[in-house]
Design an enzyme around this catalytic site. Structure first.
Site, PDB file in Angstrom:
ATOM      1  N   LYS A 151       0.850  -1.194   0.000  1.00 42.34           N
ATOM      2  CA  LYS A 151       0.000   0.000   0.000  1.00 42.34           C
ATOM      3  C   LYS A 151       0.876   1.230   0.000  1.00 42.34           C
ATOM      4  O   LYS A 151       2.002   1.199   0.513  1.00 42.34           O
ATOM      5  CB  LYS A 151      -0.881   0.027   1.258  1.00 42.34           C
ATOM      6  CG  LYS A 151      -2.100   0.921   1.119  1.00 42.34           C
ATOM      7  CD  LYS A 151      -3.179   0.215   0.341  1.00 42.34           C
ATOM      8  CE  LYS A 151      -4.486   0.958   0.347  1.00 42.34           C
ATOM      9  NZ  LYS A 151      -5.584   0.032  -0.014  1.00 42.34           N
TER      10      LYS A 151
HETATM   11  N1  GLU Z   1      -7.257   0.107  -3.322  1.00 39.79           N
HETATM   12  C1  GLU Z   1      -8.032  -1.060  -3.590  1.00 39.79           C
HETATM   13  C2  GLU Z   1      -8.136  -1.910  -2.343  1.00 39.79           C
HETATM   14  O1  GLU Z   1      -7.985  -1.448  -1.241  1.00 39.79           O
HETATM   15  C3  GLU Z   1      -7.559  -1.821  -4.818  1.00 39.79           C
HETATM   16  C4  GLU Z   1      -6.153  -2.336  -4.751  1.00 39.79           C
HETATM   17  C5  GLU Z   1      -5.646  -2.907  -6.074  1.00 39.79           C
HETATM   18  O2  GLU Z   1      -6.409  -3.051  -7.003  1.00 39.79           O
HETATM   19  O3  GLU Z   1      -4.457  -3.224  -6.113  1.00 39.79           O
HETATM   20  O4  GLU Z   1      -8.455  -3.063  -2.425  1.00 39.79           O
END
Ligand code: GLU
Length: 416
Positions: free
Chosen positions: A106
């Site tokens: 993240k």
């Molecule tokens: N930000 C989204 C989540 O929290 C998508 C993450 C992604 O597609 O890599 O799942």
């Protein structure tokens, strides 16, 4: 910040509950509760007024046992390293539950995008990506959108990375515009997964999603698409709130019109044909389904007891604190946890990454059919695990995820 609001601490508590039931080996327990890599970068940007501002950004690669790190980039004034670490851990468990071959990562930048111009946002995105360029890549770490970032942001990510390596690389990031290697259905995918989760939960509990009443907290990408798709299968969306205000109509809100209103007014507040609703009262409404689709720590010890919904489907990451989780479980509220309910986004990100790597693109119907299969399978696996271990859906989802990552960690062995 109170300990109830320490999100990485919350993740560790959720992890411990499941690891205990699973009888997880002590060494694996230690490995899986530590992030592999956490990076802090400073991003100088020349602002529109000519002055230089320096923004702090983070990228955490929590675990890469199952594949490249995967997870979004969030822009928000309240971003902390503790939060990004928790979100990266949740991505690890989410990818394992969803059955996609990724680890968890993240990113986050401390900034207030509501006060920044497009040019400033572009400069910030590019500098942040330049700072972490050595750490990301289609086989290393693949970012995506999250709170306050979107397809345009991902286009800048792709371009900055591609310029750095001297060749166009689409698979370095997902959630891109369709014209440049994005996938059909990706923008709607998280909301579609939330809709599927709500539908499956209703079927399991024996009520019809058609005609069921729904309240949605948050009307960004996840909240708005969830509301729209649930309305399309016949559910009645009676209340929606965002950080500026809320609207309520017991007869059901016209969601496409509300989406149009919000695009113009930047808030749901003031939408004609609905009563104003104080956002702090949304969780107490007498509805069948509640969808928290905003930020962490929204359902707490303070408001959990007021919840009347039969089902909570967590569109956001980490919306429920561990203490609130206990009280909901005791009262028999059926919670579809974040790492399952919002896994539609990363599942379609996986489809986008596969399409980019093949250079061959699928039609929207194919993407949606594959997502439907993956979500229903993940839902059923978690449900069967909950029944087997006589536990709640969150603990069961963790059991599924921890078991997968622990098994592969053991198979791979430890590199000295
Ligand atoms: N930000 C989204 C989540 O929290 C998508 C993450 C992604 O597609 O890599 O799942």
């Amino acid at each position: 910040m109170s300990s109830e609001n320490n999100v990485f601490g919350a993740m560790l508590q959720e992890f411990a509950g499941a690891a205990r039931l699973l009888g997880l080996d002590e060494g694996l327990w230690k490995i899986l509760t530590h992030p592999k890599r956490q990076v802090t970068v400073s991003c100088p940007v020349v602002m529109d007024n000519g002055k230089v501002e320096v923004f702090t950004g983070y990228r955490v690669q929590y675990n890469i046992t199952l594949g490249p790190a995967k997870g979004g980039i969030r822009f928000h004034p309240d971003v902390t390293l503790d939060e990004v670490k928790a979100l990266a851990a949740w991505m690890t468990w989410k990818c394992a539950v969803a059955g996609v071959p990724f680890g968890g990562g993240k990113g986050g930048i401390i900034c207030d995008p509501t006060k920044m111009s497009q040019r400033e946002l572009e400069a910030l995105t590019r500098r942040y990506i330049a700072e972490i360029a050595d750490l990301i890549g289609p086989d290393k770490d693949v970012p995506a959108p999250d709170v306050n970032t979107n397809a345009q942001t991902m286009a800048w990510v792709m371009d900055t990375y591609s310029m750095k390596i001297g060749t166009t690389c689409t698979a370095v990031v997902t959630g891109k515009p369709i014209e440049m290697g994005g996938s059909e259905g990706r923008r709607e995918a998280t909301g579609r997964g939330v809709m599927i989760s709500a539908r499956e939960a209703a079927a399991h509990l024996g009520f019809d999603i058609k005609g069921a009443t729904v309240a949605v907290q948050g009307f960004g990408n996840v909240g708005s698409v969830s509301a729209d798709l649930l309305a399309k299968i016949g559910a009645k969306i009676v209340a929606v709130t965002d950080w500026r205000g809320g609207v309520h109509n017991p007869k059901g809100l016209d969601i496409p019109a509300l989406i149009e209103w919000t695009a113009k007014n930047k808030t749901v507040a003031g939408f004609p044909g609905a009563d104003a609703l104080d956002p702090s009262t949304i969780f107490g409404l007498d509805v069948d389904v509640l969808i928290p689709a905003a930020l962490e720590n929204q359902i707490t010890e303070k408001n959990a007891d007021s919840i009347k919904a039969k089902v909570i489907v967590e569109g956001a990451n980490g919306p429920t604190t561990p203490a609130a989780h206990q009280s909901l479980h005791k009262r028999g509220v059926f919670v579809v946890p974040d790492i399952l309910a919002n896994a539609g986004g990363v599942t379609t990100s996986y489809f986008e990454w596969v399409q980019d790597r093949h250079g061959y693109f699928w039609q929207e119907s194919e993407v949606n059919e594959r997502l439907e299969l993956k979500m229903v399978e993940a839902f059923n696996t978690v449900l069967q695990t909950a029944l087997k271990y006589k536990t709640d859906m969150r603990t069961a989802a963790y059991i599924v995820a921890i078991n997968k990552v622990a098994t592969v960690t053991k198979l791979r062995g430890m590199y000295a």
